[in-house]
Scaffold this active site. Structure first.
Site, PDB file in Angstrom:
ATOM      1  N   ASP A  25      38.167  36.517  44.750  1.00  8.45           N
ATOM      2  CA  ASP A  25      39.394  36.478  45.557  1.00  8.45           C
ATOM      3  C   ASP A  25      39.297  35.435  46.676  1.00  8.45           C
ATOM      4  O   ASP A  25      38.206  35.159  47.182  1.00  8.45           O
ATOM      5  CB  ASP A  25      39.641  37.875  46.148  1.00  8.45           C
ATOM      6  CG  ASP A  25      41.077  38.049  46.618  1.00  8.45           C
ATOM      7  OD1 ASP A  25      41.941  37.227  46.242  1.00  8.45           O
ATOM      8  OD2 ASP A  25      41.324  39.006  47.376  1.00  8.45           O
ATOM      9  N   GLY A  26      40.452  34.903  47.053  1.00 10.14           N
ATOM     10  CA  GLY A  26      40.523  33.979  48.187  1.00 10.14           C
ATOM     11  C   GLY A  26      40.812  32.532  47.800  1.00 10.14           C
ATOM     12  O   GLY A  26      40.820  31.652  48.661  1.00 10.14           O
ATOM     13  N   ASN A  27      41.067  32.297  46.515  1.00  8.45           N
ATOM     14  CA  ASN A  27      41.344  30.926  46.064  1.00  8.45           C
ATOM     15  C   ASN A  27      42.601  30.354  46.724  1.00  8.45           C
ATOM     16  O   ASN A  27      42.619  29.193  47.135  1.00  8.45           O
ATOM     17  CB  ASN A  27      41.575  30.893  44.542  1.00  8.45           C
ATOM     18  CG  ASN A  27      40.344  31.291  43.764  1.00  8.45           C
ATOM     19  OD1 ASN A  27      39.255  31.365  44.315  1.00  8.45           O
ATOM     20  ND2 ASN A  27      40.517  31.555  42.471  1.00  8.45           N
ATOM     21  N   GLY A  28      43.634  31.187  46.803  1.00  9.80           N
ATOM     22  CA  GLY A  28      44.908  30.728  47.373  1.00  9.80           C
ATOM     23  C   GLY A  28      44.741  30.348  48.833  1.00  9.80           C
ATOM     24  O   GLY A  28      45.201  29.280  49.274  1.00  9.80           O
ATOM     25  N   ARG A  38      48.205  26.257  45.641  1.00 11.04           N
ATOM     26  CA  ARG A  38      47.268  27.335  45.314  1.00 11.04           C
ATOM     27  C   ARG A  38      46.420  27.023  44.088  1.00 11.04           C
ATOM     28  O   ARG A  38      45.262  27.420  44.000  1.00 11.04           O
ATOM     29  CB  ARG A  38      48.043  28.645  45.087  1.00 11.04           C
ATOM     30  CG  ARG A  38      48.744  29.155  46.339  1.00 11.04           C
ATOM     31  CD  ARG A  38      49.559  30.402  46.011  1.00 11.04           C
ATOM     32  NE  ARG A  38      48.728  31.436  45.445  1.00 11.04           N
ATOM     33  CZ  ARG A  38      48.039  32.330  46.164  1.00 11.04           C
ATOM     34  NH1 ARG A  38      48.125  32.334  47.466  1.00 11.04           N
ATOM     35  NH2 ARG A  38      47.295  33.232  45.561  1.00 11.04           N
ATOM     36  N   HIS A  42      42.321  27.654  42.655  1.00 12.18           N
ATOM     37  CA  HIS A  42      41.842  28.277  41.415  1.00 12.18           C
ATOM     38  C   HIS A  42      40.865  27.346  40.696  1.00 12.18           C
ATOM     39  O   HIS A  42      39.869  27.795  40.132  1.00 12.18           O
ATOM     40  CB  HIS A  42      43.018  28.643  40.511  1.00 12.18           C
ATOM     41  CG  HIS A  42      43.920  29.675  41.112  1.00 12.18           C
ATOM     42  ND1 HIS A  42      43.436  30.852  41.644  1.00 12.18           N
ATOM     43  CD2 HIS A  42      45.267  29.713  41.308  1.00 12.18           C
ATOM     44  CE1 HIS A  42      44.445  31.570  42.117  1.00 12.18           C
ATOM     45  NE2 HIS A  42      45.566  30.897  41.930  1.00 12.18           N
ATOM     46  N   SER A  70      44.371  39.798  36.834  1.00 14.06           N
ATOM     47  CA  SER A  70      44.656  41.228  36.673  1.00 14.06           C
ATOM     48  C   SER A  70      45.996  41.439  35.962  1.00 14.06           C
ATOM     49  O   SER A  70      46.821  40.518  35.874  1.00 14.06           O
ATOM     50  CB  SER A  70      44.691  41.912  38.040  1.00 14.06           C
ATOM     51  OG  SER A  70      45.881  41.574  38.725  1.00 14.06           O
ATOM     52  N   GLU A  72      48.294  42.894  37.173  1.00 14.75           N
ATOM     53  CA  GLU A  72      49.312  42.763  38.228  1.00 14.75           C
ATOM     54  C   GLU A  72      49.563  41.301  38.603  1.00 14.75           C
ATOM     55  O   GLU A  72      50.570  40.977  39.236  1.00 14.75           O
ATOM     56  CB  GLU A  72      48.889  43.527  39.487  1.00 14.75           C
ATOM     57  CG  GLU A  72      48.944  45.047  39.352  1.00 14.75           C
ATOM     58  CD  GLU A  72      47.806  45.631  38.515  1.00 14.75           C
ATOM     59  OE1 GLU A  72      46.690  45.091  38.554  1.00 14.75           O
ATOM     60  OE2 GLU A  72      48.050  46.613  37.792  1.00 14.75           O
ATOM     61  N   ASN A  73      48.630  40.413  38.234  1.00 12.35           N
ATOM     62  CA  ASN A  73      48.776  39.007  38.653  1.00 12.35           C
ATOM     63  C   ASN A  73      49.931  38.283  37.941  1.00 12.35           C
ATOM     64  O   ASN A  73      50.323  37.190  38.358  1.00 12.35           O
ATOM     65  CB  ASN A  73      47.464  38.229  38.452  1.00 12.35           C
ATOM     66  CG  ASN A  73      46.399  38.576  39.476  1.00 12.35           C
ATOM     67  OD1 ASN A  73      45.204  38.583  39.187  1.00 12.35           O
ATOM     68  ND2 ASN A  73      46.798  38.882  40.714  1.00 12.35           N
ATOM     69  N   ARG A  76      52.956  36.829  39.914  1.00 15.18           N
ATOM     70  CA  ARG A  76      52.902  35.571  40.678  1.00 15.18           C
ATOM     71  C   ARG A  76      53.859  34.535  40.091  1.00 15.18           C
ATOM     72  O   ARG A  76      54.288  34.665  38.947  1.00 15.18           O
ATOM     73  CB  ARG A  76      51.474  35.041  40.661  1.00 15.18           C
ATOM     74  CG  ARG A  76      50.545  35.992  41.384  1.00 15.18           C
ATOM     75  CD  ARG A  76      49.160  35.447  41.472  1.00 15.18           C
ATOM     76  NE  ARG A  76      48.321  36.382  42.212  1.00 15.18           N
ATOM     77  CZ  ARG A  76      47.266  36.042  42.923  1.00 15.18           C
ATOM     78  NH1 ARG A  76      46.888  34.776  42.987  1.00 15.18           N
ATOM     79  NH2 ARG A  76      46.566  36.947  43.569  1.00 15.18           N
TER      80      ARG A  76
HETATM   81  C1  IPE Z   1      42.337  40.754  42.577  1.00 11.50           C
HETATM   82  O1  IPE Z   1      42.814  39.879  43.524  1.00 11.50           O
HETATM   83  C2  IPE Z   1      42.457  40.160  41.213  1.00 11.50           C
HETATM   84  C3  IPE Z   1      41.570  39.027  40.942  1.00 11.50           C
HETATM   85  C4  IPE Z   1      40.705  38.523  41.742  1.00 11.50           C
HETATM   86  C5  IPE Z   1      41.712  38.483  39.616  1.00 11.50           C
HETATM   87  P1  IPE Z   1      44.306  39.958  44.062  1.00 11.50           P
HETATM   88  O2  IPE Z   1      44.441  38.865  45.054  1.00 11.50           O
HETATM   89  O3  IPE Z   1      45.260  39.956  42.924  1.00 11.50           O
HETATM   90  O4  IPE Z   1      44.326  41.396  44.738  1.00 11.50           O
HETATM   91  P2  IPE Z   1      45.303  41.988  45.844  1.00 11.50           P
HETATM   92  O5  IPE Z   1      46.711  41.743  45.365  1.00 11.50           O
HETATM   93  O6  IPE Z   1      45.029  41.261  47.105  1.00 11.50           O
HETATM   94  O7  IPE Z   1      44.945  43.433  45.930  1.00 11.50           O
HETATM   95  C1  IPE Z   2      42.006  35.209  43.387  1.00  8.90           C
HETATM   96  O1  IPE Z   2      42.463  34.403  44.410  1.00  8.90           O
HETATM   97  C2  IPE Z   2      42.323  34.667  42.030  1.00  8.90           C
HETATM   98  C3  IPE Z   2      43.338  35.440  41.291  1.00  8.90           C
HETATM   99  C4  IPE Z   2      43.875  36.562  41.673  1.00  8.90           C
HETATM  100  C5  IPE Z   2      43.748  34.898  40.026  1.00  8.90           C
HETATM  101  P1  IPE Z   2      43.894  34.606  45.017  1.00  8.90           P
HETATM  102  O2  IPE Z   2      44.839  33.705  44.295  1.00  8.90           O
HETATM  103  O3  IPE Z   2      44.283  36.024  45.025  1.00  8.90           O
HETATM  104  O4  IPE Z   2      43.667  34.074  46.481  1.00  8.90           O
HETATM  105  P2  IPE Z   2      44.322  34.641  47.796  1.00  8.90           P
HETATM  106  O5  IPE Z   2      43.984  36.090  47.863  1.00  8.90           O
HETATM  107  O6  IPE Z   2      45.789  34.422  47.681  1.00  8.90           O
HETATM  108  O7  IPE Z   2      43.703  33.845  48.874  1.00  8.90           O
HETATM  109 MG    MG Z   3      44.016  37.501  46.388  1.00  9.78          MG
END
Ligand code: IPE
Ligand code: IPE
Ligand code: MG
Length: 244
Positions: A25-28, A38, A42, A70, A72-73, A76
């Site tokens: 997590d945290g790529n964005g 974003r 990734h 996920s 849920e992703n 996006r």
């Molecule tokens: C969890 O991260 C899913 C992955 C890292 C693939 P999210 O960024 O989707 O989780 P939430 O929405 O903050 O709980």
């Molecule tokens: C996790 O990074 C990767 C995926 C969920 C695919 P995010 O895209 O959730 O990064 P943030 O949480 O927005 O920084």
């Molecule tokens: Mg995230």
């Protein structure tokens, strides 16, 4: 006596986890900090994923799981989802170059949502690496912990309906065999970077007794050194599994 990482000669704790799970997590936010879209985050995160996979193999971790996408992703924006799936495609092609690496690759999640050609690539890779022994690398894509449990329950319900088993025969062990992780041991250490402290529907069955490690580092900035910190912290924890 402490173990040493043969490559870096660094001392590592003796009781390393058998199964580490990473919520990447945290790529964005990594990209946003650099005023970039974003999807750049990734791409950078995918590089970290490769480095950490290699490091885990070098230090002898037997099972390592990464949460890539996920159930849920899908909420996006389409261009972000497309960019992640494209990275995944590139990865599958790239990973075939490492087929002699003695790493078994497994995909966790419902594959049926992907294009037929991508599904075939995933199944072929699992098949071609199934006898590899040094490490199992599990990539969770279109994965949801609740989805996985419902999927297992549905298979077992069919077996009951067909008279293959009785409802009373279902045990935790049997149930676990119908999860995507099947023969992989439970998670010992769950690592979530980026400052969030939640499980986000990841391996909810398999992490029943996992130790959790949270860090503010964003996934693209996560390094083997950060992992060492988590391993040291893990080695100091007292795991009781409900005992004393
Ligand atoms: C969890 O991260 C899913 C992955 C890292 C693939 P999210 O960024 O989707 O989780 P939430 O929405 O903050 O709980
Ligand atoms: C996790 O990074 C990767 C995926 C969920 C695919 P995010 O895209 O959730 O990064 P943030 O949480 O927005 O920084
Ligand atoms: Mg995230």
């Amino acid at each position: 006596m402490a173990l040493f990482n043969k490559k870096t000669s660094k001392a590592l704790p003796e009781n390393l986890p058998e199964h580490i799970a990473f919520i990447m997590d945290g790529n964005g936010r990594w990209a946003k900090k650099r005023s970039m879209p974003r999807k750049f985050g990734h791409r950078e995160g995918a590089k970290t994923f490769k480095k950490i996979t290699r490091y885990c193999k070098d230090i002898g971790i037997k099972n390592v799981t990464f949460y890539a996408f996920s159930t849920e992703n899908w909420r996006r924006p389409k261009d972000e989802v497309d960019a992640i799936i494209e990275l995944f495609r590139e990865y599958i092609i790239d990973v075939r170059n490492y087929i002699g690496e003695d790493v078994r690759v497994l995909f966790l999640g419902d594959k049926s949502i992907f294009d037929d050609d991508l599904q075939k690539k995933m199944i072929d890779l699992e098949e071609d690496t199934k006898d590899n022994k040094q490490m199992t690398m599990l990539l969770a894509i279109n994965y949801g912990g609740r989805d996985e449990i419902v999927h297992a329950a549905s298979i077992l319900a069919s077996k009951v309906k067909d008279g293959e088993i009785n409802p009373g025969d279902i045990t935790e062990d049997m149930f676990g065999k119908y999860l995507y992780t099947a023969d992989v041991p439970d998670v010992d250490l769950m690592i979530r970077p980026s400052g969030e402290q939640r499980i986000s529907n990841f391996l909810i069955w398999q992490s029943a007794y996992a130790e959790f490690y949270f860090t503010d580092v964003l996934w693209p900035d996560f390094t083997p050194d950060e992992l060492d910190k988590a391993l040291i912290e893990y080695s100091r924890r007292s795991r009781r599994f409900g005992g004393v």
